[in-house]
Design an enzyme around this catalytic site. Structure first.
Site, short mmCIF file in Angstrom:
data_model
loop_
_atom_site.label_atom_id
_atom_site.label_comp_id
_atom_site.label_asym_id
_atom_site.label_seq_id
_atom_site.Cartn_x
_atom_site.Cartn_y
_atom_site.Cartn_z
N HIS A 171 0.87 -1.18 0.00
CA HIS A 171 0.00 0.00 0.00
C HIS A 171 0.90 1.23 0.00
O HIS A 171 1.70 1.42 0.90
CB HIS A 171 -0.92 0.02 1.21
CG HIS A 171 -1.85 1.20 1.22
ND1 HIS A 171 -3.11 1.16 0.64
CD2 HIS A 171 -1.71 2.47 1.71
CE1 HIS A 171 -3.70 2.34 0.79
NE2 HIS A 171 -2.86 3.16 1.43
N CYS A 172 0.76 2.06 -1.01
CA CYS A 172 1.64 3.22 -1.18
C CYS A 172 0.92 4.48 -0.69
O CYS A 172 -0.06 4.91 -1.31
CB CYS A 172 2.04 3.39 -2.64
SG CYS A 172 3.12 4.80 -2.94
N PRO A 173 1.37 5.10 0.40
CA PRO A 173 0.71 6.34 0.86
C PRO A 173 0.91 7.50 -0.10
O PRO A 173 0.09 8.41 -0.14
CB PRO A 173 1.40 6.60 2.21
CG PRO A 173 2.71 5.90 2.12
CD PRO A 173 2.47 4.70 1.27
N ASN A 176 -1.81 7.06 -2.29
CA ASN A 176 -3.07 6.88 -1.57
C ASN A 176 -3.86 5.74 -2.20
O ASN A 176 -5.07 5.81 -2.37
CB ASN A 176 -3.91 8.18 -1.59
CG ASN A 176 -5.09 8.11 -0.64
OD1 ASN A 176 -5.02 7.47 0.41
ND2 ASN A 176 -6.19 8.76 -1.00
#
Length: 377
Positions: A171-173, A176
């Site tokens: 999951h890449c912040p 998002n």
């Protein structure tokens, strides 16, 4: 004396006989608890994951709510770099009129900018893919413990998005969004083009940065300017030829003013930002390039390492079933099939979908080695 020792010995024996049943009962309770809670699949990693669960929960919540802010941050920083380049860096090269440098900067710079914007937008807006609800559409699959739904091969549950993601990488912040089957290529291409862009800007800005940041006279004047309010500074700088009278002090302040001008600050900001991003993003990009070359995701990397260590203990060599060699792994990842080419569908913006549906995967005929022979998995 002998009678006293004998009495003490008897007292200790009686005390031991009276306490022994309690110890036996305690050991029996411990054995019963272990037998009830025994799990052949448990390991040190599982215990560690359970202990770290509160930290993971906190990180997931922070990533969920800060994700939109990270997207705004990436957009704002990229926009600032582009504007400074247009208004301050390009005019420097245009004024010098150095051969074909300006056309080269314009062509390469806009090519990188278009690819960065396109791939970042697609990475943010494209769903990574989720398994269908109907199990008949999947075939053989396991059950996700979190969402109690069918879980195809290479699918993992994202605790931030609270759903299963096909071929989940992480999951890449900064996006998002989860990086999965349908947007993994956009993520990698964004990283590569952004890395090339920061290198391109850093090299272009270097002459201006060197001129502004490493100028000895300006640097020395800046030091004098900030130290001048300190009592006794005149005696400190007198030996360096700095005058104490007001006209020369004004001249120094004028130099300092030039150094701290908007141009100076923006050039220094441009170089330090792009150079630092080059180092950080370069390490991340190289790591993902290595993973793709091996035909695995970030999550599968840890799973394969654990499986490799487990089989090594019994004399077995583990091979990733989804790896088909360096060239084929990249062809599958980039979706280069059906007449698609590297020059058109990778170097230029392209919305083509990846190979496969993310549910059923082609498996390489892996081999495991036992003793002196080979055995098919």
């Amino acid at each position: 004396m002998f009678a006293l020792k004998r009495g003490c010995f008897r007292l200790m024996r009686r005390l031991e006989d009276s306490i022994s049943p309690f110890f036996d009962c305690f050991r029996l309770c411990i054995f019963a608890i272990k037998s009830v809670t025994f799990n052949s699949f448990s390991s040190k990693n599982a215990v560690l994951d359970a202990a770290m669960e509160p930290i993971f929960w906190t990180v997931d919540k922070v990533a969920k709510y800060l994700g939109p802010m990270f997207v705004v941050m990436v957009t704002g920083l990229t926009t600032s770099v582009v504007l400074i380049y247009y208004f301050y860096v390009l005019p420097y090269y245009i004024e010098d009129q150095i051969g074909l440098v300006v056309p080269f900067l314009l062509v390469v710079g806009h090519w990188l900018l278009v690819n960065i914007i396109f791939n970042y937008y697609k990475g943010v807006r494209t769903s990574p893919g989720c398994p269908p609800v109907n199990n008949s559409e999947i075939g053989a699959a396991t059950i996700c413990k979190r969402c109690i739904g069918p879980k195809p091969a290479r699918t993992h549950h994202c605790s931030v998005c609270n759903k299963c993601v096909l071929k989940m990488d992480h999951h890449c912040p900064w996006l998002n969004n989860c990086v999965g089957h349908f947007n993994h290529r956009y993520f990698i291409q964004f990283c590569v083009f952004m890395l090339m862009g920061t290198i391109f800007v850093s090299i272009s800005v270097w002459p201006l940065f060197k001129q502004e940041f490493f100028d000895i006279e300006k640097t020395y004047a800046n030091i004098v300017h900030y130290l001048s309010p300190i009592k006794g500074i005149a005696s400190i700088v007198k030996g360096r030829g700095v005058a104490e009278n007001e006209p020369e002090r004004n001249a120094i302040n004028q130099i300092v003013h030039e150094k701290e001008s908007t141009f100076h600050k923006l050039i220094v900001y441009e170089f330090f930002l792009t150079f630092s991003v080059t180092i950080a993003l370069g390490a991340l990009t190289l790591w993902h390039i290595l993973l793709i070359s091996r035909g695995e995701t970030s999550i599968e990397r840890y799973i394969n390492n654990d499986e490799r260590s487990r089989l090594k203990k019994v004399g077995v060599i583990y091979k990733n079933p989804y790896s088909f060699g360096f060239v084929e792994n990249w062809r599958i990842f980039l979706g280069l099939s059906g007449g698609r080419t590297f020059w058109r569908h990778v170097l230029l913006p392209s919305s083509h979908i990846p190979i496969g549906d993310g549910i059923v995967w082609r498996i390489h005929q892996a081999h495991i080695r036992i003793n002196n022979g080979f055995k098919h998995v």
